[in-house]
Design a protein around this motif. Structure first.
Motif, PDB file in Angstrom:
ATOM      1  N   ALA A 177       1.789   4.139   9.534  1.00  0.00           N
ATOM      2  CA  ALA A 177       2.174   5.375   8.967  1.00  0.00           C
ATOM      3  C   ALA A 177       3.660   5.650   8.732  1.00  0.00           C
ATOM      4  CB  ALA A 177       1.502   6.881   9.813  1.00  0.00           C
ATOM      5  N   TRP A 196      -4.682   2.258   4.752  1.00  0.00           N
ATOM      6  CA  TRP A 196      -4.867   3.504   4.045  1.00  0.00           C
ATOM      7  C   TRP A 196      -3.441   4.030   3.941  1.00  0.00           C
ATOM      8  CZ3 TRP A 196      -2.340   7.520   6.704  1.00  0.00           C
ATOM      9  CH2 TRP A 196      -2.017   7.420   7.989  1.00  0.00           C
ATOM     10  N   LEU A 246      -1.190   4.548  -0.562  1.00  0.00           N
ATOM     11  CA  LEU A 246      -0.770   5.509  -1.527  1.00  0.00           C
ATOM     12  C   LEU A 246       0.326   6.154  -1.001  1.00  0.00           C
ATOM     13  CD1 LEU A 246      -2.203   6.263  -4.125  1.00  0.00           C
ATOM     14  CD2 LEU A 246      -3.472   7.957  -2.889  1.00  0.00           C
ATOM     15  N   LEU A 247       0.582   6.218   0.262  1.00  0.00           N
ATOM     16  CA  LEU A 247       1.845   6.868   0.819  1.00  0.00           C
ATOM     17  C   LEU A 247       3.213   6.283   0.238  1.00  0.00           C
ATOM     18  CD1 LEU A 247       0.930   7.528   4.402  1.00  0.00           C
ATOM     19  CD2 LEU A 247       0.926   9.328   2.356  1.00  0.00           C
ATOM     20  N   ILE A 278     -10.343  -5.524  -1.021  1.00  0.00           N
ATOM     21  CA  ILE A 278     -10.865  -4.883  -2.018  1.00  0.00           C
ATOM     22  C   ILE A 278     -10.488  -3.456  -1.785  1.00  0.00           C
ATOM     23  CG2 ILE A 278     -12.386  -6.135  -3.414  1.00  0.00           C
ATOM     24  CD1 ILE A 278     -14.318  -5.917  -1.781  1.00  0.00           C
ATOM     25  N   PHE A 280      -6.360   2.383  -5.155  1.00  0.00           N
ATOM     26  CA  PHE A 280      -5.360   3.236  -5.020  1.00  0.00           C
ATOM     27  C   PHE A 280      -4.333   2.597  -5.848  1.00  0.00           C
ATOM     28  CE2 PHE A 280      -7.775   5.816  -2.359  1.00  0.00           C
ATOM     29  CZ  PHE A 280      -8.507   5.013  -1.491  1.00  0.00           C
ATOM     30  N   PHE A 332       2.483  13.294  13.855  1.00  0.00           N
ATOM     31  CA  PHE A 332       2.947  12.677  12.670  1.00  0.00           C
ATOM     32  C   PHE A 332       2.387  12.054  11.803  1.00  0.00           C
ATOM     33  CE2 PHE A 332       6.591  11.210   9.897  1.00  0.00           C
ATOM     34  CZ  PHE A 332       6.435   9.816   9.932  1.00  0.00           C
ATOM     35  N   SER A 338       0.769  12.678   8.086  1.00  0.00           N
ATOM     36  CA  SER A 338       0.580  11.560   6.834  1.00  0.00           C
ATOM     37  C   SER A 338      -0.721  11.472   6.362  1.00  0.00           C
ATOM     38  CB  SER A 338       1.145  10.066   7.433  1.00  0.00           C
ATOM     39  OG  SER A 338       2.416  10.267   7.936  1.00  0.00           O
ATOM     40  N   LEU A 370      -1.863  12.303   2.428  1.00  0.00           N
ATOM     41  CA  LEU A 370      -2.620  11.249   1.668  1.00  0.00           C
ATOM     42  C   LEU A 370      -3.589  11.829   0.747  1.00  0.00           C
ATOM     43  CD1 LEU A 370      -2.593   8.131   1.585  1.00  0.00           C
ATOM     44  CD2 LEU A 370      -4.724   8.258   2.962  1.00  0.00           C
ATOM     45  N   TYR A 412      -1.729  13.115  -2.218  1.00  0.00           N
ATOM     46  CA  TYR A 412      -1.133  12.137  -3.447  1.00  0.00           C
ATOM     47  C   TYR A 412      -2.614  11.443  -3.913  1.00  0.00           C
ATOM     48  CZ  TYR A 412       3.235  11.528  -1.179  1.00  0.00           C
ATOM     49  OH  TYR A 412       4.473  11.961  -0.784  1.00  0.00           O
ATOM     50  N   LEU A 426     -18.181  -6.074  -5.665  1.00  0.00           N
ATOM     51  CA  LEU A 426     -17.332  -6.186  -4.308  1.00  0.00           C
ATOM     52  C   LEU A 426     -17.497  -7.561  -3.705  1.00  0.00           C
ATOM     53  CD1 LEU A 426     -17.610  -2.834  -2.687  1.00  0.00           C
ATOM     54  CD2 LEU A 426     -15.829  -3.511  -4.158  1.00  0.00           C
ATOM     55  N   VAL A 432     -15.756 -10.215  -5.878  1.00  0.00           N
ATOM     56  CA  VAL A 432     -14.239 -10.158  -5.641  1.00  0.00           C
ATOM     57  C   VAL A 432     -13.924 -10.858  -4.188  1.00  0.00           C
ATOM     58  CG1 VAL A 432     -12.127  -8.936  -5.231  1.00  0.00           C
ATOM     59  CG2 VAL A 432     -13.887  -8.404  -7.046  1.00  0.00           C
TER      60      VAL A 432
END
Lengths: 258, 530
Positions: free
Chosen positions: A134, A160, A163-164, A183, A188, B429, B433, B437, B440, B503, B506
């Motif tokens: 993070a 995860w 995207l941040l 994958i 994202f 914190f 975050s 997300l 975002y 999936l 891939v």
């Protein structure tokens, strides 16, 4: 640690033989044709844009450590980008997440810049940020916004926090190219980046950008391996669809691929 | 020269790890060389038979047989194991547990056991034998894997046959309909092949606190005269030892008139000798004229041996014979030496990682010091940048100091400061975050999902179906339709069939690409880019 049984061992031996055979054939002059991948073509375009605008490039070589093969694929691409940045005189910022990757990335950049004859300390900027994902992602986002990076590369394995990093990059107006063999974060990256390398395209990238026949030969052999797996899957699906064949010896062997 | 040295070291290291993957850690050795437990002891006239579970170093478990003439001295059957995992079968690919043998009316034997599947789900399987020694597996008889989100975790079972009724007491956790069942359940069958779960399940639960507050690990049931049943079970609780939580097991007793409604004994846990941490139990009831009435077989010392104690169910005195260990673990195999070196090599890699961590911290400190002292070349440093650099040094020093008290008592002032820094600053914190997300995600999706082509339209429609199928609103909209037309059916089909196939494709390609890259790195075939 898991240990191989005879089925996995047989497949590894067959695949290894094909890959090494492909490499040897390519070295003797039979290098196969590799189709163009838009994401890899865009790397040159992004580097040129950063040079023209006089703004830095950001490179994130994975949030995993040296135990993951994706990190090595990312470092290969880092070497390519560092060499290009050295040629063009563009500032390259490399953001490192895991401490064990830091000396590897530094060595890759130093060699690339030395070979290009550009050893200026400002030009190569390898920064260890934080092993906490993070904190790392927020630091990368802050770096892109503060340094006004013209382009950002995200290659390797991400979680995860992807995207941040990419969403602030888009807001900052940077061209973003990402590549992840796993994958989970691909959707994202596709939604927030300009170009994305999916799955094995990340591993093919080193062959693509280097134009080395050795690497092209292994790339062609990989397709043969995939064809074998596809044939096994089709045969197994056919056998499982017929009640009389559902318990035959080959199906028992095939069941381990569930 | 340097490159050749690096290539040689890379090749040797890669060869070591490849051989360690290919070769097992040991060759040969007994199937029960690591642990043994789950005894099912039965008496046939003057002869005693014990079916038990033995585990090897690789944690693969199989079922073995031991025999005794008087129940004192035991001999393992020379052709053990009698039942082992079949590598290509999924339901017991990872091992077998908790055998329970019943004798049929025709004199043959049926064994019910728990199979640990390759899909991480436990199921009840069955095997048949004419003599209790040579077994033929007969497949799954009870599959509790009904929920895709919760795999059944079964720890023990016991089966009784009375005339044409089979009763199975089953310990574990699984999802059944809309309920999560945790404890001992009861199932009935008329033929041993098709089972029905009793609606009163679970019939025995772990307590909220106390010696059996965590889970029920093992059990054995016996018919109590004149009517009713006794259930001997291993209940566990967790204790903190240093940084780790360990599970402690003890033996308890419960009684029931009908096998459904149970009363735990007021003297639980039983005061058995050498029962500091019991992992499994089996009991054999001797004749009414014999004393003591019961022989209890239980595994101790982390499964290194099975000991026997004699006593009466109601009394507190349980005694050990002169040689209490009736079975001990088998002989280990011949080591291939590769796995013996894995720990020292891992320790060496930790040292290298520590050196890299020191180098990284030095780089980070140097960069922040340059910002703090306004000496960062080619970079304009603002007041916020300097404040951030100062905050880095302050938090680094504070955390490095107060982390020494991270395991101190909760009331210690330094522990409180550490908790404030770690749980009061760092955790929120990270949570912030993650909250960021969500926004975002919405902005990226809003920007990216535009219907500009037929493929984009297909994407939007399928995404809408999948999202609606996950929420109660979507299920409410189509609740009146037949099951195949309900939105959750379509959502599951798109997600698990269509998307699942893509999936896997891939992932297969990526795995082969990773194999090729690993080969090139191992053999130093990767060249510098031009």
């Amino acid at each position: 640690m898991q240990h191989a049984d005879w089925v996995i061992l047989t497949l590894i031996v067959v695949f290894t033989g094909w890959i090494l055979g492909g490499i040897l054939r390519a070295r003797r002059g039979a290098a196969p044709f590799i189709r163009r991948i838009p994401g890899l073509n865009a790397i040159e375009e992004a580097l040129g844009r950063a040079t023209e605008m006089g703004r830095p490039i950001l490179f994130s070589p994975s949030t995993t450590d040296e135990k993951q093969i994706e990190t090595y694929a990312a470092l290969k691409l880092l070497g390519y980008v560092a060499r290009a940045a050295a040629r063009y005189g563009t500032h390259l910022i490399v953001a490192i997440c895991k401490p064990t990757v830091y000396p590897m990335a530094e060595e890759v950049c130093r060699e690339a810049y030395q070979e290009a004859g550009a050893a200026h300390p400002i030009s190569q900027d390898v920064r260890f940020l934080s092993p906490d994902h993070a904190v790392y992602s927020m630091s990368v986002a802050a770096t892109i916004e503060r340094e006004q990076c013209a382009c950002a590369f995200f290659f390797g394995s991400f979680d995860w926090t992807s995207l941040l990093m990419t969403e602030p990059g888009h807001r900052a107006g940077a061209i973003q190219i990402a590549g992840d063999s796993q994958i989970s974060q691909i959707p994202f990256f596709i939604a927030s980046c300009d170009y994305t390398l999916i799955g094995e395209e990340l591993f093919a990238a080193s062959a693509y950008v280097s134009d080395d026949p050795t690497l092209k030969g292994s790339l062609a052999a990989q397709d043969k391996c995939k064809l074998l797996l596809l044939a096994i899957a089709l045969l197994g699906a056919l056998l499982m669809s017929v009640p009389a064949w559902q318990n035959c010896a080959f199906v028992e062997l095939f069941r381990r691929f569930q | 020269m340097k490159r050749r040295a690096v290539a040689a070291v890379t090749f040797i290291a890669g060869l070591y790890y490849f051989l360690e993957f290919v070769l097992p850690p040991q060759v040969g050795g007994d199937f029960d060389q690591a642990r043994l437990g789950d005894p099912d002891v039965q008496r046939r006239g003057n002869r005693f038979l014990m079916w038990y579970v033995g585990s090897s170093q690789e944690n693969s478990s199989a079922i073995g047989l031991a025999l005794s003439d008087a129940g004192e001295r035991w001999q393992k059957w020379p052709h053990n194991p009698v039942l082992r995992p079949v590598s290509t079968s999924s339901f017991d690919a990872r091992g077998l547990a908790s055998p329970s043998v019943v004798q049929e009316a025709d004199g043959s034997f049926t064994m019910f056991y728990i199979g640990h599947g390759a899909d991480a789900a436990d199921r009840v399987g069955c095997a048949r034998s004419p003599d209790g020694q040579r077994w033929r597996r007969a497949g799954v008889v009870l599959d509790l894997a009904t929920s895709p989100w919760m795999k059944p975790r079964l720890t023990a079972l016991r089966v009784h046959r009375e005339a044409s009724v089979y009763r199975m007491w089953l310990a574990g956790t699984f999802r059944w309909g809309s309920r999560t069942i945790d404890g001992v359940s009861l199932a009935f069958s008329s033929d041993g092949r098709t089972w029905t779960l009793d609606p009163h399940s679970p019939v025995l639960r772990p307590e909220r606190t106390g010696w059996d507050s965590f889970r029920i690990l093992s059990l054995d049931a016996e018919r109590a005269e004149p009517q009713g049943y006794r259930l001997w079970y291993v209940g566990t609780h967790q204790e903190r030892q240093g940084d780790a939580w360990i599970e402690i097991g003890q033996v308890g007793l419960a009684t029931s008139r009908d096998g459904v409604h149970w009363q735990k004994h007021r003297r639980n846990p039983l005061p058995l000798p050498r029962s500091e941490n019991v992992t499994s139990v089996g009991v054999v009831a001797l004749g009414p004229a014999e004393a003591p009435r019961y022989r209890l077989f239980y595994s101790v010392e982390a499964g290194k041996s099975i000991v026997q104690a004699s006593g009466n169910a109601e009394g507190p005195e349980w005694t050990l014979p002169p040689s209490p260990a009736v079975l001990t673990v088998g002989q280990p195999g011949q080591s291939t030496y590769l796995s013996d070196w894995s720990v020292p090599i891992a320790d060496f890699l930790v040292v290298i990682a520590a050196m890299a961590a020191g180098l990284s911290l030095y780089s980070l400190g140097k960069a922040n010091l340059a910002i703090l002292l306004r000496r960062a070349p080619g970079r304009a440093v603002s007041g916020w940048d300097r404040a951030g650099a100062a905050a880095f040094f302050a938090s680094f020093v504070l955390m490095a100091i107060f982390a020494h008290w991270r395991q101190a008592d909760e009331g210690h002032v330094c522990r409180k400061i550490y908790n404030l820094l770690f749980f009061g600053f760092l955790f929120p914190f990270g949570a912030s975050s993650m909250g960021l997300l969500a926004f975002y995600l919405a902005s990226a999706a809003y920007r990216a999902f535009k219907i500009k082509s037929a493929e984009a339209a297909l994407l939007i429609v399928s995404a809408t179906v999948v999202m609606l199928g996950q929420v109660p609103l979507g299920q409410w909209l189509t609740q009146g339709l037949p099951r195949p037309l309900q939105i959750q059916t379509w959502s599951a089909w798109i997600l698990y069939i269509i998307n699942g196939a893509a999936l896997r494709g891939v992932a297969l390609g990526a795995a082969i690409g990773a194999l090729a890259m690993a080969l090139r790195l191992w053999l130093s075939l990767e060249r510098r880019e031009e």
